[in-house]
Design a protein around this motif. Structure first.
Motif, PDB file in Angstrom:
ATOM      1  N   SER A  90       1.069  -1.262   0.172  1.00  0.00           N
ATOM      2  CA  SER A  90      -0.477   0.175   0.145  1.00  0.00           C
ATOM      3  C   SER A  90       0.950   1.150  -0.135  1.00  0.00           C
ATOM      4  O   SER A  90       0.644   2.264  -0.447  1.00  0.00           O
ATOM      5  N   SER A  91       2.008   1.087   0.815  1.00  0.00           N
ATOM      6  CA  SER A  91       3.177   1.958   0.707  1.00  0.00           C
ATOM      7  C   SER A  91       3.299   2.749  -0.401  1.00  0.00           C
ATOM      8  O   SER A  91       3.655   3.772  -1.161  1.00  0.00           O
ATOM      9  N   PHE A  92       4.330   1.801  -1.179  1.00  0.00           N
ATOM     10  CA  PHE A  92       4.451   1.817  -2.292  1.00  0.00           C
ATOM     11  C   PHE A  92       3.438   2.006  -3.376  1.00  0.00           C
ATOM     12  O   PHE A  92       3.550   2.889  -4.396  1.00  0.00           O
ATOM     13  N   ALA A  93       2.465   1.222  -3.685  1.00  0.00           N
ATOM     14  CA  ALA A  93       1.099   1.890  -4.294  1.00  0.00           C
ATOM     15  C   ALA A  93       0.994   3.422  -4.471  1.00  0.00           C
ATOM     16  O   ALA A  93       0.785   3.914  -5.546  1.00  0.00           O
ATOM     17  N   ALA A  94       0.520   3.939  -3.293  1.00  0.00           N
ATOM     18  CA  ALA A  94       0.249   5.423  -2.845  1.00  0.00           C
ATOM     19  C   ALA A  94       0.979   6.116  -3.966  1.00  0.00           C
ATOM     20  O   ALA A  94       1.257   7.536  -3.898  1.00  0.00           O
ATOM     21  N   TRP A  95       2.577   5.785  -3.252  1.00  0.00           N
ATOM     22  CA  TRP A  95       3.932   6.859  -3.799  1.00  0.00           C
ATOM     23  C   TRP A  95       3.901   6.751  -5.204  1.00  0.00           C
ATOM     24  O   TRP A  95       4.205   7.642  -6.159  1.00  0.00           O
ATOM     25  N   ALA A  96       3.838   5.280  -5.902  1.00  0.00           N
ATOM     26  CA  ALA A  96       3.475   5.629  -6.997  1.00  0.00           C
ATOM     27  C   ALA A  96       2.765   6.781  -8.287  1.00  0.00           C
ATOM     28  O   ALA A  96       2.836   6.854  -8.690  1.00  0.00           O
ATOM     29  N   MET A  97       1.465   6.518  -7.636  1.00  0.00           N
ATOM     30  CA  MET A  97      -0.040   6.746  -7.578  1.00  0.00           C
ATOM     31  C   MET A  97       0.441   8.271  -7.996  1.00  0.00           C
ATOM     32  O   MET A  97      -0.098   9.411  -8.239  1.00  0.00           O
ATOM     33  N   VAL A  98       0.984   9.225  -6.158  1.00  0.00           N
ATOM     34  CA  VAL A  98       1.484  10.633  -6.035  1.00  0.00           C
ATOM     35  C   VAL A  98       2.307  10.891  -6.455  1.00  0.00           C
ATOM     36  O   VAL A  98       1.959  12.329  -7.598  1.00  0.00           O
ATOM     37  N   ARG A  99       3.411  10.349  -6.838  1.00  0.00           N
ATOM     38  CA  ARG A  99       4.430  11.108  -8.312  1.00  0.00           C
ATOM     39  C   ARG A  99       3.996  10.928  -9.408  1.00  0.00           C
ATOM     40  O   ARG A  99       4.372  11.133 -10.442  1.00  0.00           O
ATOM     41  N   SER A 100       3.246   9.971  -9.566  1.00  0.00           N
ATOM     42  CA  SER A 100       3.258   9.889 -11.233  1.00  0.00           C
ATOM     43  C   SER A 100       1.691  10.908 -11.834  1.00  0.00           C
ATOM     44  O   SER A 100       2.632  11.209 -13.441  1.00  0.00           O
ATOM     45  N   LYS A 101       1.639  11.148 -11.403  1.00  0.00           N
ATOM     46  CA  LYS A 101       0.393  12.561 -11.835  1.00  0.00           C
ATOM     47  C   LYS A 101      -0.121  12.779 -13.204  1.00  0.00           C
ATOM     48  O   LYS A 101      -0.632  13.589 -13.789  1.00  0.00           O
ATOM     49  N   THR A 102      -0.506  11.752 -13.134  1.00  0.00           N
ATOM     50  CA  THR A 102      -1.094  11.448 -14.282  1.00  0.00           C
ATOM     51  C   THR A 102      -3.017  11.102 -14.264  1.00  0.00           C
ATOM     52  O   THR A 102      -3.524  10.362 -13.289  1.00  0.00           O
ATOM     53  N   ILE A 103      -3.511  11.160 -15.548  1.00  0.00           N
ATOM     54  CA  ILE A 103      -5.115  10.963 -15.308  1.00  0.00           C
ATOM     55  C   ILE A 103      -5.494   9.256 -14.717  1.00  0.00           C
ATOM     56  O   ILE A 103      -6.269   8.759 -13.721  1.00  0.00           O
ATOM     57  N   LYS A 163       1.379  12.883  -0.306  1.00  0.00           N
ATOM     58  CA  LYS A 163       1.518  14.177  -0.928  1.00  0.00           C
ATOM     59  C   LYS A 163       2.207  15.685  -0.611  1.00  0.00           C
ATOM     60  O   LYS A 163       2.567  16.384  -0.699  1.00  0.00           O
ATOM     61  N   SER A 164       2.364  14.620   1.206  1.00  0.00           N
ATOM     62  CA  SER A 164       3.206  15.761   1.908  1.00  0.00           C
ATOM     63  C   SER A 164       4.669  16.140   1.824  1.00  0.00           C
ATOM     64  O   SER A 164       5.343  17.084   2.080  1.00  0.00           O
ATOM     65  N   VAL A 165       4.715  14.135   1.368  1.00  0.00           N
ATOM     66  CA  VAL A 165       6.103  15.001   1.400  1.00  0.00           C
ATOM     67  C   VAL A 165       7.072  15.239   0.130  1.00  0.00           C
ATOM     68  O   VAL A 165       6.850  15.344  -1.037  1.00  0.00           O
ATOM     69  N   VAL A 187      14.467   6.720   2.051  1.00  0.00           N
ATOM     70  CA  VAL A 187      14.490   8.340   1.795  1.00  0.00           C
ATOM     71  C   VAL A 187      12.257   8.389   2.482  1.00  0.00           C
ATOM     72  O   VAL A 187      11.832   9.218   3.080  1.00  0.00           O
ATOM     73  N   VAL A 188      11.520   8.321   1.522  1.00  0.00           N
ATOM     74  CA  VAL A 188      10.343   7.906   1.923  1.00  0.00           C
ATOM     75  C   VAL A 188       9.205   7.917   3.061  1.00  0.00           C
ATOM     76  O   VAL A 188       9.167   8.144   3.792  1.00  0.00           O
ATOM     77  N   PHE A 189       9.993   5.992   2.803  1.00  0.00           N
ATOM     78  CA  PHE A 189       9.522   5.242   3.969  1.00  0.00           C
ATOM     79  C   PHE A 189       9.840   6.178   5.232  1.00  0.00           C
ATOM     80  O   PHE A 189       8.438   5.471   6.142  1.00  0.00           O
ATOM     81  N   PRO A 190      10.953   5.943   5.779  1.00  0.00           N
ATOM     82  CA  PRO A 190      11.457   6.396   6.484  1.00  0.00           C
ATOM     83  C   PRO A 190      10.102   7.719   7.350  1.00  0.00           C
ATOM     84  O   PRO A 190      10.086   8.299   8.774  1.00  0.00           O
ATOM     85  N   LEU A 191       9.774   8.907   6.763  1.00  0.00           N
ATOM     86  CA  LEU A 191       8.942   9.981   6.395  1.00  0.00           C
ATOM     87  C   LEU A 191       7.975   9.064   7.273  1.00  0.00           C
ATOM     88  O   LEU A 191       6.585  10.367   7.348  1.00  0.00           O
ATOM     89  N   LEU A 192       7.183   8.469   6.551  1.00  0.00           N
ATOM     90  CA  LEU A 192       5.957   7.440   7.172  1.00  0.00           C
ATOM     91  C   LEU A 192       5.701   6.831   8.300  1.00  0.00           C
ATOM     92  O   LEU A 192       4.277   5.814   8.082  1.00  0.00           O
ATOM     93  N   LYS A 193       6.277   7.259   9.472  1.00  0.00           N
ATOM     94  CA  LYS A 193       6.553   6.239  10.750  1.00  0.00           C
ATOM     95  C   LYS A 193       5.013   6.617  11.645  1.00  0.00           C
ATOM     96  O   LYS A 193       4.259   5.757  11.481  1.00  0.00           O
ATOM     97  N   GLY A 194       4.275   7.696  11.082  1.00  0.00           N
ATOM     98  CA  GLY A 194       2.974   7.858  11.977  1.00  0.00           C
ATOM     99  C   GLY A 194       1.625   7.265  10.673  1.00  0.00           C
ATOM    100  O   GLY A 194       0.958   6.210  11.896  1.00  0.00           O
TER     101      GLY A 194
END
Length: 281
Positions: A90-103, A163-165, A187-194
Protein backbone atom coordinates in the motif's frame (compact mmCIF):
# COMPACT_ATOMS: atom_id res chain seq x y z
CA UNK A 1 -21.53 34.73 37.35
CA UNK A 2 -18.06 35.97 36.46
CA UNK A 3 -16.19 34.93 33.33
CA UNK A 4 -13.69 32.95 35.42
CA UNK A 5 -16.44 31.00 37.20
CA UNK A 6 -18.12 30.25 33.86
CA UNK A 7 -14.84 28.93 32.51
CA UNK A 8 -14.33 26.70 35.59
CA UNK A 9 -17.91 25.43 35.36
CA UNK A 10 -17.52 24.71 31.64
CA UNK A 11 -14.30 22.77 32.26
CA UNK A 12 -15.98 20.77 35.05
CA UNK A 13 -18.91 19.85 32.79
CA UNK A 14 -16.58 18.81 29.98
CA UNK A 15 -14.50 16.64 32.32
CA UNK A 16 -17.64 15.07 33.74
CA UNK A 17 -18.88 14.19 30.24
CA UNK A 18 -15.49 12.71 29.34
CA UNK A 19 -15.43 10.63 32.54
CA UNK A 20 -18.92 9.29 31.80
CA UNK A 21 -17.93 8.42 28.22
CA UNK A 22 -14.73 6.73 29.44
CA UNK A 23 -16.65 4.62 31.97
CA UNK A 24 -19.22 3.73 29.32
CA UNK A 25 -16.43 2.63 26.95
CA UNK A 26 -14.46 0.68 29.57
CA UNK A 27 -17.49 -0.98 31.19
CA UNK A 28 -17.48 -4.05 28.87
CA UNK A 29 -13.76 -4.60 29.50
CA UNK A 30 -14.22 -4.28 33.25
CA UNK A 31 -17.18 -6.66 33.11
CA UNK A 32 -15.08 -9.16 31.15
CA UNK A 33 -12.10 -8.83 33.52
CA UNK A 34 -14.19 -9.35 36.68
CA UNK A 35 -16.01 -12.40 35.34
CA UNK A 36 -12.83 -14.01 34.03
CA UNK A 37 -11.95 -14.88 37.64
CA UNK A 38 -15.35 -16.23 38.71
CA UNK A 39 -17.09 -19.59 38.61
CA UNK A 40 -20.22 -20.20 36.59
CA UNK A 41 -22.40 -20.03 39.73
CA UNK A 42 -20.88 -16.71 40.77
CA UNK A 43 -21.39 -15.24 37.30
CA UNK A 44 -25.04 -16.28 37.18
CA UNK A 45 -25.71 -15.14 40.76
CA UNK A 46 -24.15 -11.69 40.38
CA UNK A 47 -22.35 -10.88 37.12
CA UNK A 48 -21.27 -7.39 38.23
CA UNK A 49 -19.92 -8.36 41.66
CA UNK A 50 -16.24 -8.93 42.38
CA UNK A 51 -15.04 -12.55 42.67
CA UNK A 52 -15.22 -14.12 46.12
CA UNK A 53 -11.76 -15.59 45.56
CA UNK A 54 -9.30 -14.32 42.95
CA UNK A 55 -7.88 -17.39 41.22
CA UNK A 56 -6.14 -18.05 37.91
CA UNK A 57 -7.61 -21.54 37.63
CA UNK A 58 -10.40 -20.49 35.24
CA UNK A 59 -7.93 -18.66 32.99
CA UNK A 60 -5.60 -21.67 33.00
CA UNK A 61 -8.47 -24.00 32.07
CA UNK A 62 -9.60 -21.65 29.31
CA UNK A 63 -6.08 -21.44 27.85
CA UNK A 64 -5.92 -25.23 27.72
CA UNK A 65 -9.39 -25.42 26.13
CA UNK A 66 -8.50 -23.04 23.29
CA UNK A 67 -4.93 -24.40 22.79
CA UNK A 68 -3.71 -20.90 23.58
CA UNK A 69 -0.04 -21.33 22.73
CA UNK A 70 -0.55 -22.87 19.28
CA UNK A 71 -3.50 -20.59 18.40
CA UNK A 72 -1.58 -17.52 19.57
CA UNK A 73 1.37 -18.43 17.36
CA UNK A 74 -0.80 -18.98 14.28
CA UNK A 75 -2.78 -15.78 14.87
CA UNK A 76 0.47 -13.83 15.27
CA UNK A 77 1.90 -15.29 12.05
CA UNK A 78 -1.25 -14.45 10.07
CA UNK A 79 -1.46 -10.93 11.54
CA UNK A 80 2.26 -10.20 11.10
CA UNK A 81 2.57 -11.28 7.47
CA UNK A 82 -0.78 -9.76 6.50
CA UNK A 83 0.28 -6.39 7.93
CA UNK A 84 3.76 -6.68 6.38
CA UNK A 85 2.15 -7.30 2.99
CA UNK A 86 -0.28 -4.42 3.50
CA UNK A 87 2.36 -1.90 4.58
CA UNK A 88 4.82 -2.66 1.77
CA UNK A 89 2.29 -2.86 -1.06
CA UNK A 90 0.00 0.00 0.00
CA UNK A 91 2.80 2.47 0.79
CA UNK A 92 4.64 1.75 -2.46
CA UNK A 93 1.41 1.89 -4.50
CA UNK A 94 0.32 5.16 -2.90
CA UNK A 95 3.76 6.71 -3.53
CA UNK A 96 3.67 5.63 -7.19
CA UNK A 97 0.19 7.12 -7.66
CA UNK A 98 1.13 10.43 -6.00
CA UNK A 99 4.32 10.87 -8.02
CA UNK A 100 2.78 9.73 -11.31
CA UNK A 101 0.37 12.68 -11.60
CA UNK A 102 -1.52 11.22 -14.55
CA UNK A 103 -5.22 10.71 -15.21
CA UNK A 104 -4.69 6.95 -14.96
CA UNK A 105 -3.14 7.22 -11.49
CA UNK A 106 -6.10 9.35 -10.33
CA UNK A 107 -8.54 6.76 -11.70
CA UNK A 108 -6.66 3.95 -9.94
CA UNK A 109 -6.72 5.88 -6.67
CA UNK A 110 -10.46 6.49 -7.03
CA UNK A 111 -10.90 2.74 -7.55
CA UNK A 112 -9.03 2.07 -4.31
CA UNK A 113 -11.15 4.53 -2.36
CA UNK A 114 -14.37 3.23 -3.94
CA UNK A 115 -13.38 -0.31 -2.89
CA UNK A 116 -13.80 0.74 0.75
CA UNK A 117 -17.54 1.00 0.09
CA UNK A 118 -17.89 -2.53 -1.30
CA UNK A 119 -19.19 -4.92 1.41
CA UNK A 120 -17.29 -8.15 1.90
CA UNK A 121 -20.51 -10.19 1.77
CA UNK A 122 -21.00 -9.29 -1.90
CA UNK A 123 -17.61 -10.83 -2.77
CA UNK A 124 -17.52 -13.65 -0.24
CA UNK A 125 -18.72 -16.66 -2.22
CA UNK A 126 -17.08 -15.81 -5.60
CA UNK A 127 -13.78 -15.10 -3.85
CA UNK A 128 -13.86 -18.33 -1.85
CA UNK A 129 -14.71 -20.27 -5.00
CA UNK A 130 -11.72 -18.80 -6.85
CA UNK A 131 -9.34 -19.43 -3.94
CA UNK A 132 -10.56 -23.01 -3.58
CA UNK A 133 -9.89 -23.70 -7.27
CA UNK A 134 -6.40 -22.23 -6.84
CA UNK A 135 -5.72 -24.37 -3.77
CA UNK A 136 -5.48 -21.34 -1.48
CA UNK A 137 -8.05 -22.18 1.17
CA UNK A 138 -5.30 -22.28 3.76
CA UNK A 139 -3.20 -19.94 5.92
CA UNK A 140 -1.32 -18.54 2.91
CA UNK A 141 -4.59 -17.79 1.14
CA UNK A 142 -5.96 -16.16 4.27
CA UNK A 143 -2.95 -13.82 4.41
CA UNK A 144 -3.49 -12.86 0.76
CA UNK A 145 -7.17 -12.15 1.46
CA UNK A 146 -6.36 -9.88 4.37
CA UNK A 147 -3.79 -8.12 2.22
CA UNK A 148 -6.38 -7.50 -0.47
CA UNK A 149 -9.23 -6.39 1.76
CA UNK A 150 -7.08 -4.02 3.83
CA UNK A 151 -5.35 -2.46 0.83
CA UNK A 152 -7.92 0.22 -0.01
CA UNK A 153 -7.96 1.95 3.38
CA UNK A 154 -4.18 1.68 3.75
CA UNK A 155 -3.58 3.22 0.30
CA UNK A 156 -6.02 6.02 1.17
CA UNK A 157 -4.09 6.88 4.36
CA UNK A 158 -0.64 6.71 2.74
CA UNK A 159 -1.75 8.65 -0.34
CA UNK A 160 -2.86 11.64 1.72
CA UNK A 161 0.38 11.92 3.67
CA UNK A 162 2.80 11.26 0.80
CA UNK A 163 1.42 14.36 -0.92
CA UNK A 164 3.11 16.43 1.79
CA UNK A 165 6.54 14.79 1.26
CA UNK A 166 8.74 17.12 -0.85
CA UNK A 167 9.74 15.60 -4.19
CA UNK A 168 13.08 17.41 -3.86
CA UNK A 169 14.20 14.78 -1.34
CA UNK A 170 13.75 12.07 -3.95
CA UNK A 171 15.51 14.15 -6.59
CA UNK A 172 18.49 14.53 -4.27
CA UNK A 173 18.55 10.77 -3.71
CA UNK A 174 18.58 10.17 -7.49
CA UNK A 175 21.54 12.55 -7.86
CA UNK A 176 23.34 10.52 -5.18
CA UNK A 177 22.87 7.39 -7.29
CA UNK A 178 19.87 5.79 -5.53
CA UNK A 179 17.67 3.46 -7.54
CA UNK A 180 13.87 3.35 -7.34
CA UNK A 181 13.65 1.02 -4.33
CA UNK A 182 16.47 2.74 -2.43
CA UNK A 183 14.79 6.08 -3.01
CA UNK A 184 11.51 4.84 -1.57
CA UNK A 185 12.65 2.67 1.33
CA UNK A 186 15.57 4.86 2.47
CA UNK A 187 14.17 8.34 1.83
CA UNK A 188 10.37 8.28 1.64
CA UNK A 189 9.30 5.36 3.82
CA UNK A 190 11.08 6.55 7.02
CA UNK A 191 8.99 9.76 6.81
CA UNK A 192 5.76 7.72 6.91
CA UNK A 193 6.19 6.53 10.50
CA UNK A 194 2.94 7.97 11.87
CA UNK A 195 0.80 6.68 9.02
CA UNK A 196 2.53 3.29 9.10
CA UNK A 197 1.78 2.85 12.81
CA UNK A 198 -1.85 3.78 12.15
CA UNK A 199 -2.09 1.22 9.35
CA UNK A 200 -0.50 -1.42 11.61
CA UNK A 201 -2.84 -0.79 14.54
CA UNK A 202 -6.09 -0.46 12.58
CA UNK A 203 -5.45 -3.53 10.44
CA UNK A 204 -3.88 -5.45 13.31
CA UNK A 205 -6.97 -5.04 15.49
CA UNK A 206 -9.21 -6.12 12.64
CA UNK A 207 -7.16 -9.16 11.60
CA UNK A 208 -6.46 -10.32 15.16
CA UNK A 209 -10.13 -10.23 16.18
CA UNK A 210 -11.62 -11.41 12.89
CA UNK A 211 -13.75 -14.53 12.93
CA UNK A 212 -15.53 -14.70 9.57
CA UNK A 213 -12.58 -15.00 7.16
CA UNK A 214 -10.67 -17.63 9.21
CA UNK A 215 -13.92 -19.60 9.60
CA UNK A 216 -14.59 -19.53 5.85
CA UNK A 217 -11.00 -20.20 4.75
CA UNK A 218 -9.55 -22.45 7.47
CA UNK A 219 -12.67 -23.80 9.15
CA UNK A 220 -12.22 -26.72 11.52
CA UNK A 221 -8.86 -27.92 10.23
CA UNK A 222 -6.86 -29.72 12.91
CA UNK A 223 -3.93 -27.66 14.14
CA UNK A 224 -4.80 -24.60 12.02
CA UNK A 225 -7.10 -22.47 14.12
CA UNK A 226 -6.76 -18.84 15.11
CA UNK A 227 -7.68 -17.66 18.59
CA UNK A 228 -11.19 -16.65 17.52
CA UNK A 229 -11.78 -20.04 15.88
CA UNK A 230 -10.48 -21.90 18.92
CA UNK A 231 -12.79 -19.82 21.08
CA UNK A 232 -15.77 -20.67 18.88
CA UNK A 233 -15.13 -24.42 18.70
CA UNK A 234 -14.23 -24.61 22.40
CA UNK A 235 -17.59 -23.04 23.16
CA UNK A 236 -19.32 -25.74 21.12
CA UNK A 237 -17.56 -28.45 23.13
CA UNK A 238 -17.60 -26.59 26.45
CA UNK A 239 -19.20 -29.53 28.27
CA UNK A 240 -15.86 -31.30 28.63
CA UNK A 241 -14.23 -28.22 30.17
CA UNK A 242 -16.91 -27.33 32.71
CA UNK A 243 -19.72 -24.84 32.57
CA UNK A 244 -19.68 -22.51 29.51
CA UNK A 245 -19.52 -19.09 31.20
CA UNK A 246 -16.43 -19.91 33.24
CA UNK A 247 -14.78 -20.91 29.95
CA UNK A 248 -16.05 -18.10 27.71
CA UNK A 249 -15.15 -15.10 29.87
CA UNK A 250 -11.51 -16.05 30.63
CA UNK A 251 -10.99 -17.34 27.07
CA UNK A 252 -12.15 -14.05 25.56
CA UNK A 253 -10.05 -12.17 28.13
CA UNK A 254 -6.77 -13.91 27.24
CA UNK A 255 -7.59 -13.64 23.52
CA UNK A 256 -7.84 -9.84 23.49
CA UNK A 257 -4.93 -9.10 25.85
CA UNK A 258 -2.18 -9.02 23.14
CA UNK A 259 -4.02 -6.58 20.88
CA UNK A 260 -4.91 -4.34 23.84
CA UNK A 261 -1.22 -4.17 24.80
CA UNK A 262 -0.33 -3.25 21.21
CA UNK A 263 -2.98 -0.53 21.17
CA UNK A 264 -1.84 0.95 24.51
CA UNK A 265 1.77 1.30 23.31
CA UNK A 266 0.89 2.73 19.89
CA UNK A 267 -2.27 4.74 20.61
CA UNK A 268 -0.56 8.14 20.50
CA UNK A 269 0.28 7.60 16.82
CA UNK A 270 -3.24 6.64 15.72
CA UNK A 271 -5.02 10.00 15.72
CA UNK A 272 -1.97 11.75 14.29
CA UNK A 273 -1.63 9.16 11.53
CA UNK A 274 -5.29 9.29 10.54
CA UNK A 275 -5.27 13.10 10.42
CA UNK A 276 -2.03 13.13 8.42
CA UNK A 277 -3.51 10.74 5.88
CA UNK A 278 -6.93 12.35 5.61
CA UNK A 279 -6.46 16.11 6.07
CA UNK A 280 -3.68 16.42 3.51
CA UNK A 281 -5.76 14.99 0.67
Amino acid sequence: MSMKNRHVLGEAVRHLILIILALYTLAPLLFLFVNAFKSNNEIIASPVALPEHWTLQYIKTAMEAINFGKALGLTFIITFFSILLLVIVSSFAAWAMVRSKTILSNIVFLCFTAAMLVPFQSLMYPLLSVFEKMGLKNVQGLILMYGGFGLSMSVFLYHGFIKSVPASLEEAAVLDGANLFQMFFKVVFPLLKGTTVTVIVLNGMWIWNDYLLPFLVIGNKTGSKTLTLELYFAKLTSGQYGNPWELIFPAVFVTIIPIIILYIFLQKYIVAGVSEGAVKM
